[in-house]
Design a protein around this motif. Structure first.
Motif, PDB file in Angstrom:
ATOM      1  N   VAL B 212       0.845  -1.199   0.000  1.00  0.00           N
ATOM      2  CA  VAL B 212       0.000   0.000   0.000  1.00  0.00           C
ATOM      3  C   VAL B 212       0.878   1.247   0.000  1.00  0.00           C
ATOM      4  O   VAL B 212       0.613   2.216  -0.716  1.00  0.00           O
ATOM      5  CB  VAL B 212      -0.935  -0.009   1.226  1.00  0.00           C
ATOM      6  N   VAL B 215       2.262   1.895  -3.418  1.00  0.00           N
ATOM      7  CA  VAL B 215       1.268   2.520  -4.295  1.00  0.00           C
ATOM      8  C   VAL B 215       1.138   4.002  -3.967  1.00  0.00           C
ATOM      9  O   VAL B 215       1.126   4.862  -4.851  1.00  0.00           O
ATOM     10  CB  VAL B 215      -0.104   1.818  -4.143  1.00  0.00           C
ATOM     11  N   GLN B 556      -2.704   4.374 -15.582  1.00  0.00           N
ATOM     12  CA  GLN B 556      -3.905   4.272 -14.760  1.00  0.00           C
ATOM     13  C   GLN B 556      -4.412   2.828 -14.716  1.00  0.00           C
ATOM     14  O   GLN B 556      -4.812   2.342 -13.669  1.00  0.00           O
ATOM     15  CB  GLN B 556      -4.996   5.186 -15.335  1.00  0.00           C
ATOM     16  N   LEU B 559      -2.183   0.810 -12.536  1.00  0.00           N
ATOM     17  CA  LEU B 559      -2.464   1.127 -11.132  1.00  0.00           C
ATOM     18  C   LEU B 559      -3.758   0.443 -10.695  1.00  0.00           C
ATOM     19  O   LEU B 559      -3.834  -0.143  -9.614  1.00  0.00           O
ATOM     20  CB  LEU B 559      -2.582   2.653 -10.967  1.00  0.00           C
ATOM     21  N   ASP B 560      -4.760   0.511 -11.574  1.00  0.00           N
ATOM     22  CA  ASP B 560      -6.028  -0.137 -11.247  1.00  0.00           C
ATOM     23  C   ASP B 560      -5.836  -1.634 -11.033  1.00  0.00           C
ATOM     24  O   ASP B 560      -6.403  -2.227 -10.119  1.00  0.00           O
ATOM     25  CB  ASP B 560      -7.042   0.103 -12.370  1.00  0.00           C
ATOM     26  N   VAL B 563      -4.053  -2.152  -7.731  1.00  0.00           N
ATOM     27  CA  VAL B 563      -4.941  -1.846  -6.602  1.00  0.00           C
ATOM     28  C   VAL B 563      -6.041  -2.898  -6.511  1.00  0.00           C
ATOM     29  O   VAL B 563      -6.408  -3.339  -5.423  1.00  0.00           O
ATOM     30  CB  VAL B 563      -5.528  -0.424  -6.762  1.00  0.00           C
ATOM     31  N   SER B 564      -6.554  -3.319  -7.674  1.00  0.00           N
ATOM     32  CA  SER B 564      -7.594  -4.350  -7.670  1.00  0.00           C
ATOM     33  C   SER B 564      -7.062  -5.625  -7.042  1.00  0.00           C
ATOM     34  O   SER B 564      -7.752  -6.275  -6.252  1.00  0.00           O
ATOM     35  CB  SER B 564      -8.060  -4.639  -9.094  1.00  0.00           C
ATOM     36  N   LEU B 566      -4.640  -5.916  -4.884  1.00  0.00           N
ATOM     37  CA  LEU B 566      -4.491  -5.732  -3.442  1.00  0.00           C
ATOM     38  C   LEU B 566      -5.843  -5.756  -2.744  1.00  0.00           C
ATOM     39  O   LEU B 566      -6.003  -6.374  -1.696  1.00  0.00           O
ATOM     40  CB  LEU B 566      -3.762  -4.407  -3.155  1.00  0.00           C
ATOM     41  N   VAL B 567      -6.817  -5.078  -3.368  1.00  0.00           N
ATOM     42  CA  VAL B 567      -8.153  -5.048  -2.762  1.00  0.00           C
ATOM     43  C   VAL B 567      -8.761  -6.449  -2.771  1.00  0.00           C
ATOM     44  O   VAL B 567      -9.380  -6.880  -1.794  1.00  0.00           O
ATOM     45  CB  VAL B 567      -9.049  -4.046  -3.527  1.00  0.00           C
TER      46      VAL B 567
END
Lengths: 173, 747
Positions: B212, B215, B556, B559-560, B563-564, B566-567
């Motif tokens: 995190v 990022v 982007q 990054l998505d 992040v996806s 990780l989420v």
């Protein structure tokens, strides 16, 4: 977002202080009208921040703005959305972070994993966003800030109300 | 083990140069209890460790007591170089290359499966890893990673599961309860949560705070870079500043306006050229965007071109030069002429006053003669004066007042004569001195007149020389017709007047040219600034549109994706935790029942009831924690003695074994000296448990003679097999005693 838009929002924030969230809400209302919404209701005090009919969809939005990379969402923010959802609305959190790299994120609720009453990193909400709607709103928002940014910075909510009231599809509740 | 493993039953262990075992040794195993009996150091634990080393390439590193086991070194510690297993897959291959090998032979529904791990004699020195091999029931061989994959696919346990659920090493049973990590591992295994715990741990390992942070750091840098890009003084700012400096309002600059300015610039240049009578070519007009740059380039060079062309302005330049030179010469000649005039007048006056050179020479000659005479007279007077002095001396010698001539007596005659003589001689000398001085002055005056004449003549000569030199220069600057003029100065003045008149006539034209070119230059600079501003604006719009570029979109998207991931990991971790909680909830009563059963079997009903041993779980959104509590819900472990702790630890192990067996779990349980710290009652209870366990799983238990061994031999009712080890021998190492009749038989 574009630098000019971000800069203008920064000026609006400095000028409007505590009202910044509401001013952005009105700019978002103008954005929805710009996108062709046939009905936009924006609330200044209690209830859902914005209701709009766009592309044959009834949208209910709770608007959250952050100064930096986080926003805070409380349980009360979601209660009103719950009520609207039972009436057939698509319920969304409209989130705008305060950084240059941030754009509007329209997050379906439920459907977004939210840890309520804590600072949420807007970046980590990205996977949940309605990308198509978010991209449309962000693109139109740039134009709206270009057009009405000075009015927002100098006249705040009142100035934007005067602009909004000229739209036949707008209602202030 | 899962289904695959459930059907595999360990039938034999073969050791070669492993620890104390030197010669190839085969330990045959059976269903029921397999009791390895031997004195300390005979090799019981080595057999248990051999199973572990073969499966995982590891062996126990620290006993529960904290005694280090000398990892790795111990594997070959007491082995010799006798022949043994040479083939990594086939344990029966006796290739004698000094390597260490352990083979586990399992019996399965489809045939035998052999696991082999070997280590070369020089593996450590050469940095070579152990080799794992599997020869499966179909005869297919698997080696290295493939062999590990085969084990995983057939439900063999992980190292962690093995350590918590399949074996007990000397003294480490109670240690599992006292170490948080081990307790969690044991209890989660007891609750059948190993896989979910493993999954959650893996997910937690993916979604760490550091990810995190990375990022956020990337985003912060990205934001900063964009901000720098947007706010850095760019070409627009510079061009805007240049416009402002040149009096151009950037807000009003348009490309159409710039084209109009360019056209006007060309028209002005054309008019100026015509006015100056120049034959220069001027572009017609500006129509296309590129023409603007071409016009600016042409216009920038035009003033220099105009100044270099011959024309009226160049004549003016020549006239100015001539006028300047004439003017300078006239200014120089005029004082020279006056100087000559003054010298001539002075010479003339001198001649009139003092005569010519000859006359002055004669006067000088006379004066010198006068001086010579005066000088001679003065010299004669000196002689006379000396004579008078001598005469006075004579008188004094006489010392008489009688006159030597008349002999009359005159009082103080000598004094009076002396005074008179002095007076007379002084008068004469003074007169002669004055005459001599006058003569000298007359000579000097005559000499000066001669010198003065010479000086005046020289001055005149020099003045005339300078004048003629300059006049000669002047003649060269005069028009040809005037070059031989009698009065070149007058001719020069006249020529200067003519030139000045011509200059006056041409000057306004040159002024017009200079003014026109200056204006042209300024207009060109303004036009260039406007064009630069327009180009910069075009460039800036490209820069601002960085956020719409594909590269930005790709960033982007990346990054998505990150992040996806990780989420998703976070969500899966939460989901896994939910599953953990649910499964533990479902199984808790069964586990506690089994745990209670085995604990009471070991310690006796009364003691167990008094303890009220129970495992409790506590679930949070992200974690499931475990506690061992008593009947009152209070933590139990801190108050127990070592025997009770050992009993609980063994109860946990046995409960897991039974549970795994019910779920199609492992085919064996390995216990190394489990009776430690247990009193006679507990040992009797343990024997009951082992006897009971054989219903579910085969057990390999290493024991010293007596104690539990005796108890098992005498009282266990299930299938039991005793494998006796000889005392370790320095020559032969660890060896197995041939089975005594009846010892390995079922009752």
């Amino acid at each position: 977002m574009r630098y000019e838009t971000w800069k203008k929002l920064d000026e609006i924030r400095a000028a409007t202080q505590k009202d910044f969230g509401k001013v952005v809400q009105k700019l978002l209302a103008l954005t929805l009208l710009e996108l062709g919404a046939t009905r936009v209701t924006d609330r200044a005090i209690q209830g859902i921040d914005i209701e709009a009919r766009l592309d044959d969809r009834d949208l209910a939005m709770e608007v959250k703005t952050g100064e930096s990379s986080t926003v805070r969402v409380g349980s009360k923010d979601l209660k009103g959305l719950d009520a609207r959802r039972s009436e057939g609305y698509t319920t969304l959190l409209a989130v705008l972070g305060g950084r240059l790299i941030d754009d509007w994120q329209l997050l379906p609720v439920p459907g977004t994993d939210l840890k309520l009453n804590s600072d949420l990193e807007v970046t980590f909400l990205r996977p949940y966003m309605d990308r198509a709607l978010g991209d449309r709103v962000s693109a139109a928002f740039v134009e709206i800030v270009d057009r009405y940014g000075i009015a927002a910075a100098t006249g705040g909510q009142l100035a934007l109300n005067a602009i909004l009231e000229q739209h036949e599809h707008y209602a202030l509740a | 083990m899962s289904d695959g493993g459930a059907r595999l039953r360990l039938r034999s262990i073969e050791l070669q140069r492993f620890r104390g075992f030197r010669a190839r040794t085969r330990v045959v195993l059976h269903d029921g209890i397999n009791v390895l009996v031997g004195d300390n150091g005979s090799g019981k634990s080595s057999v248990c460790n051999a199973i572990e080393w073969c499966l995982f390439g590891r062996e126990v590193e620290t006993k529960g007591s904290g005694i280090p086991e000398y990892k790795d070194r111990e594997i070959r510690h007491r082995s010799n170089d006798a022949g043994g297993m040479g083939n990594a897959v086939d344990p029966m291959d006796d290739g004698d290359d000094g390597h260490t090998a352990v083979a586990l032979v399992f019996a399965g529904p489809d045939g035998e499966v052999t696991l082999t791990r070997t280590r070369d004699a020089d593996a450590k020195a050469n940095g070579r890893d152990d080799r794992l091999g599997v020869l499966d029931a179909t005869g297919a061989a698997h080696a290295g990673v493939a062999a590990e994959g085969w084990l995983a696919a057939h439900g063999f346990p992980s190292w962690t599961d093995w350590r918590s659920s399949y074996c007990q090493h000397q003294e480490d049973a109670r240690h599992r309860l006292l170490d948080d990590h081990s307790l969690r591992a044991s209890l989660s295994a007891l609750l059948g949560l190993e896989e979910l715990v493993d999954l959650r741990n893996r997910l937690d390992a993916v979604k760490t705070k550091s990810h995190v942070k990375v990022v956020k750091r990337v985003e912060a840098q990205q934001s900063e870079d964009l901000l720098d890009l947007a706010t850095a003084p760019g070409p627009v700012d510079e061009a805007s500043a240049l416009c402002a400096r040149l009096g151009v309002d950037p807000q009003r600059v348009t490309r159409e306006g710039a084209r109009g300015d360019a056209t006007r610039l060309l028209d002005s240049a054309r008019d100026l050229g015509r006015e100056l009578g120049l034959n220069v070519e001027v572009p017609e007009s500006v129509t296309a965007p590129n023409d603007l740059a071409e016009v600016i380039a042409w216009a920038a060079g035009w003033p220099a071109l105009v100044r270099s062309l011959p024309g009226k302005h160049s004549r003016l330049t020549g006239l100015r030069k001539t006028a300047g030179e004439l003017s300078a010469l006239i200014l120089e000649i005029e004082p020279l002429a006056q100087q000559v005039t003054r010298a001539e007048e002075a010479l003339r006056a001198s001649l009139e006053r003092d005569g010519d050179r000859e006359r002055r020479a004669q006067a000088l000659s006379r004066a010198r003669e006068d001086f010579n005479r005066s000088h001679a007279a003065r010299k004669a007077a000196g002689t006379l004066r000396a004579l008078l002095k001598d005469a006075t001396g004579v008188l004094n010698e006489a010392a008489s007042d009688a006159c030597p001539v008349c002999e009359s007596v005159v009082p103080d005659l000598t004094g009076k004569v002396e005074i008179r003589l002095v007076e007379l001689s002084s008068q004469v000398v003074t007169t002669l001195d004055e005459a001599c001085d006058n003569a000298s002055q007359a000579v000097q005056s005559a000499e000066q007149q001669v010198t003065a004449l010479t000086l005046l003549e020289t001055q005149l000569t020099n003045a005339r020389g300078h004048l003629e030199s300059k006049t000669g220069a002047l003649r060269t600057r005069l028009p040809e017709a005037d070059a031989e003029a009698v009065d070149p100065l007058a001719a020069a003045r006249s020529a200067l007047e003519t030139t000045a008149a011509e200059i006056d006539r041409l000057e306004p034209l040159l002024h017009t040219r200079d003014q026109g070119l200056d204006q042209h230059q300024q207009d060109t600079e303004r036009l260039a600034a406007a064009a630069r501003y327009l180009d910069a604006l075009a460039g800036q719009s490209k820069r601002v549109d960085v956020i719409t570029l594909p590269a930005w979109r790709e960033y982007q998207d990346s990054l998505d994706a990150l992040v996806s991931l990780l989420v998703d990991c976070d969500s899966l971790s939460t989901l896994t935790n939910d599953l953990l909680c649910r499964r533990s909830e479902e199984r808790l009563s069964v586990v506690n029942r089994n745990l209670g059963k085995y604990f009471s079997m070991i310690t006796g009903e009364q003691r167990a009831a008094a303890r009220g041993l129970t495992v409790k779980t506590k679930a949070t959104a992200t974690r499931l924690s475990y506690r061992v509590v008593d009947a009152h819900g209070e933590p139990l472990l801190p108050i127990l003695n070592q025997a009770s702790l050992n009993a609980i630890a063994l109860a946990v192990l046995f409960a897991q074994a039974e549970d795994r067996a019910e779920r199609g779990g492992p085919a064996f349980l390995v216990l190394d000296d489990p009776e430690q710290s247990l009193d006679a009652d507990h040992i009797a209870g343990l024997a009951r448990v082992l006897d009971h366990l054989t219903t579910w799983v085969p057990v390999i238990v290493a024991l010293p003679p007596g104690g539990l061994e005796t108890r098992l031999r005498d009282y266990a009712s299930g299938s039991k097999h005793f494998i006796r080890l000889n005392a370790w021998d320095p020559t032969t190492g660890s060896t197995i005693r041939p089975a005594a009749t009846g010892e390995a038989a079922s009752p």
